[in-house]
Motif scaffolding. Structure first.
Motif, PDB file in Angstrom:
ATOM      1  N   THR A 105       0.930  -1.341  -0.146  1.00  0.00           N
ATOM      2  CA  THR A 105      -0.126  -0.149  -0.034  1.00  0.00           C
ATOM      3  C   THR A 105       0.952   1.256  -0.097  1.00  0.00           C
ATOM      4  N   ASP A 106       0.209   2.349  -0.408  1.00  0.00           N
ATOM      5  CA  ASP A 106       0.895   3.620  -0.474  1.00  0.00           C
ATOM      6  C   ASP A 106       0.928   3.928   1.151  1.00  0.00           C
ATOM      7  N   PRO A 107       2.117   4.780   1.398  1.00  0.00           N
ATOM      8  CA  PRO A 107       2.176   4.962   2.886  1.00  0.00           C
ATOM      9  C   PRO A 107       1.101   6.086   3.258  1.00  0.00           C
ATOM     10  N   ARG A 108       1.126   6.926   2.072  1.00  0.00           N
ATOM     11  CA  ARG A 108       0.446   8.200   2.418  1.00  0.00           C
ATOM     12  C   ARG A 108      -1.008   7.981   2.310  1.00  0.00           C
ATOM     13  N   THR A 109      -1.543   7.047   1.434  1.00  0.00           N
ATOM     14  CA  THR A 109      -2.946   6.936   1.246  1.00  0.00           C
ATOM     15  C   THR A 109      -3.401   5.761   1.948  1.00  0.00           C
ATOM     16  N   GLY A 110      -2.725   4.760   2.147  1.00  0.00           N
ATOM     17  CA  GLY A 110      -3.052   3.737   2.776  1.00  0.00           C
ATOM     18  C   GLY A 110      -3.748   2.576   1.795  1.00  0.00           C
ATOM     19  N   GLN A 111      -3.494   3.321   0.416  1.00  0.00           N
ATOM     20  CA  GLN A 111      -4.277   2.390  -0.597  1.00  0.00           C
ATOM     21  C   GLN A 111      -3.614   1.383  -1.510  1.00  0.00           C
ATOM     22  N   GLY A 112      -4.070   0.583  -2.196  1.00  0.00           N
ATOM     23  CA  GLY A 112      -2.955  -0.186  -3.265  1.00  0.00           C
ATOM     24  C   GLY A 112      -2.930   0.972  -4.370  1.00  0.00           C
ATOM     25  N   ARG A 113      -1.840   0.513  -5.045  1.00  0.00           N
ATOM     26  CA  ARG A 113      -1.297   1.344  -6.176  1.00  0.00           C
ATOM     27  C   ARG A 113      -1.144   0.470  -7.483  1.00  0.00           C
ATOM     28  N   GLU A 114      -1.447   1.181  -8.604  1.00  0.00           N
ATOM     29  CA  GLU A 114      -1.262   0.675  -9.740  1.00  0.00           C
ATOM     30  C   GLU A 114      -0.201   1.415 -10.825  1.00  0.00           C
ATOM     31  N   LEU A 115       0.189   0.643 -11.677  1.00  0.00           N
ATOM     32  CA  LEU A 115       1.299   1.267 -12.591  1.00  0.00           C
ATOM     33  C   LEU A 115       0.212   1.157 -14.063  1.00  0.00           C
ATOM     34  N   ARG A 116      -0.181   2.233 -14.879  1.00  0.00           N
ATOM     35  CA  ARG A 116      -1.012   2.150 -15.834  1.00  0.00           C
ATOM     36  C   ARG A 116      -0.534   2.638 -16.905  1.00  0.00           C
ATOM     37  N   PHE A 117      -0.661   2.133 -18.152  1.00  0.00           N
ATOM     38  CA  PHE A 117      -0.050   2.506 -19.451  1.00  0.00           C
ATOM     39  C   PHE A 117      -1.284   2.847 -20.044  1.00  0.00           C
ATOM     40  N   VAL A 118      -1.225   4.313 -20.458  1.00  0.00           N
ATOM     41  CA  VAL A 118      -2.464   4.726 -21.184  1.00  0.00           C
ATOM     42  C   VAL A 118      -1.793   5.559 -22.371  1.00  0.00           C
ATOM     43  N   ASP A 119      -2.483   5.155 -23.318  1.00  0.00           N
ATOM     44  CA  ASP A 119      -2.183   5.525 -24.780  1.00  0.00           C
ATOM     45  C   ASP A 119      -3.308   5.692 -25.967  1.00  0.00           C
ATOM     46  N   GLN A 120      -3.447   6.844 -26.418  1.00  0.00           N
ATOM     47  CA  GLN A 120      -4.574   7.347 -27.138  1.00  0.00           C
ATOM     48  C   GLN A 120      -4.308   6.633 -28.388  1.00  0.00           C
ATOM     49  N   ARG A 121      -3.106   6.838 -29.201  1.00  0.00           N
ATOM     50  CA  ARG A 121      -2.867   6.548 -30.459  1.00  0.00           C
ATOM     51  C   ARG A 121      -2.454   4.896 -30.499  1.00  0.00           C
ATOM     52  N   MET A 122      -1.846   4.509 -29.442  1.00  0.00           N
ATOM     53  CA  MET A 122      -1.146   3.145 -29.679  1.00  0.00           C
ATOM     54  C   MET A 122      -0.288   2.957 -30.567  1.00  0.00           C
ATOM     55  N   PHE A 123       0.617   3.812 -30.830  1.00  0.00           N
ATOM     56  CA  PHE A 123       1.651   3.605 -31.405  1.00  0.00           C
ATOM     57  C   PHE A 123       2.958   3.129 -30.569  1.00  0.00           C
ATOM     58  N   GLY A 124       2.805   3.310 -29.450  1.00  0.00           N
ATOM     59  CA  GLY A 124       3.637   2.758 -28.288  1.00  0.00           C
ATOM     60  C   GLY A 124       3.123   1.428 -27.744  1.00  0.00           C
ATOM     61  N   GLY A 125       3.901   0.915 -27.068  1.00  0.00           N
ATOM     62  CA  GLY A 125       3.712  -0.464 -26.868  1.00  0.00           C
ATOM     63  C   GLY A 125       4.743  -1.016 -25.412  1.00  0.00           C
TER      64      GLY A 125
END
Length: 296
Positions: A105-125
DNA sequence: CATAGATCCTGTATGC
DNA sequence: TGCATACAGGATCTAT
């Protein structure tokens, strides 16, 4: 896409916020961003679940997260990719493509965390690189970038001066020098007073050295300001934008006066996008002038 | 190998 | 309002 300074801002954020974390679960919401992964979306998710992130590295515009067993998660942001570290409860972004739930958990929020890959055009990967913790073999063809202490200035200058392509295209050739994109290429050329269509083999050694120095300097300055942003697409892992767009002299300034001589900046089509330059400070090479006037 | 051009994708801005 | 076009911080594949 984000160029080197923007990618480095993201890398530094990942180093700070996700190194040491273990991946509890992976959800792939769209196949395209994992198209480079040989076993597809399900294979990608299965391969990474339960593994621990041991670092955050970068070469040019490529990022990778070494895992503690010698493999790595290799990523590229393409034109519109973002890596965001968010509380699990944060609303799902419109263009969320892949999410990694992290243990703890994040010590500041006490919540779980996620890493998110956000990509509008999807040329990335994203993909899993087997044995790629040191340098993923998939990007062995990518040159070092000019912020890399082992970048070989003399070798770059020598190679540049053997090529017949225009020097802007050469700056964008990631096999020659990595990390430079459309914005910083135009800015480096403006600073060096060079036209992008001048062939590499028609630069003097001194001009080539100066151009490299400007490319390095402009990217360092942008990095110090947190990168360049025109809109919400270019952000760090906390969703914050940099300010370097206020320091640009050429890119995006069509018809505005050149900061050196007052001549209106021009825009011309180049490789399905645009090049911006001062027609007075950056005089076109003979071949281009001849073509334009029809006197060739 | 080096070169120049086309292509992948979605969204926004602009003009008719 | 609808529709068409141009354009966007990139890499890669293709033919020549």
């Amino acid at each position: 896409m984000p160029e080197l300074p923007e990618v480095e801002v993201v890398r530094a954020g990942l180093e700070r916020h996700v190194v040491g974390a273990t991946i509890a679960a992976v959800e792939v919401l769209h196949d395209r961003p994992v198209r480079r992964h040989p076993t597809g979306a399900s294979g990608f998710a299965a391969a990474l679940t339960g593994r621990r992130i041991a670092g955050a590295r970068r070469r040019g515009k490529y990022l990778w997260l070494p895992l503690d067993d010698g493999d790595a998660i290799l990523g590229h942001l393409g034109m519109s990719g973002q890596m965001l570290v968010q509380p699990t409860s944060a609303p799902v972004e419109r263009h969320l493509r892949v999410r990694f739930a992290l243990t703890g958990t994040d010590p500041r929020t006490g919540q779980g965390r996620e890493l998110r890959f956000v990509d509008q055009r999807m040329f990335g990967g994203l993909s899993v690189s087997v044995g790629g913790a040191g340098l993923p073999p998939e990007i062995a063809h990518i040159a070092r970038d000019p912020l890399d202490p082992e970048f070989d200035d003399a070798a770059f200058v020598a190679r540049l001066r053997t090529r017949t392509s225009g020097v802007k295209r050469l700056l964008l050739d990631q096999g020659l020098i990595s990390g430079v994109g459309n914005i910083y290429a135009d800015e480096a050329l403006w600073r060096a007073r060079l036209h992008g269509e001048r062939p590499g083999n028609r630069l003097t050694r001194a001009q080539a050295v100066e151009l490299l120095g400007h490319a390095r300097a402009v990217m360092n300055e942008a990095l110090a300001q947190g990168g360049t942003s025109f809109d919400a697409l270019y952000v760090n892992v906390n969703g914050e934008s940099g300010y370097f767009d206020r320091s640009l002299h050429a890119y995006g300034r069509e018809a505005e006066p050149c900061d050196r001589c007052g001549t209106p900046i021009r825009r011309v089509a180049f490789m399905n996008r645009s090049s911006y330059f001062c027609p007075r400070c950056q005089s076109a090479p003979r071949s281009v002038r001849a073509t334009r006037t029809g006197s060739a």
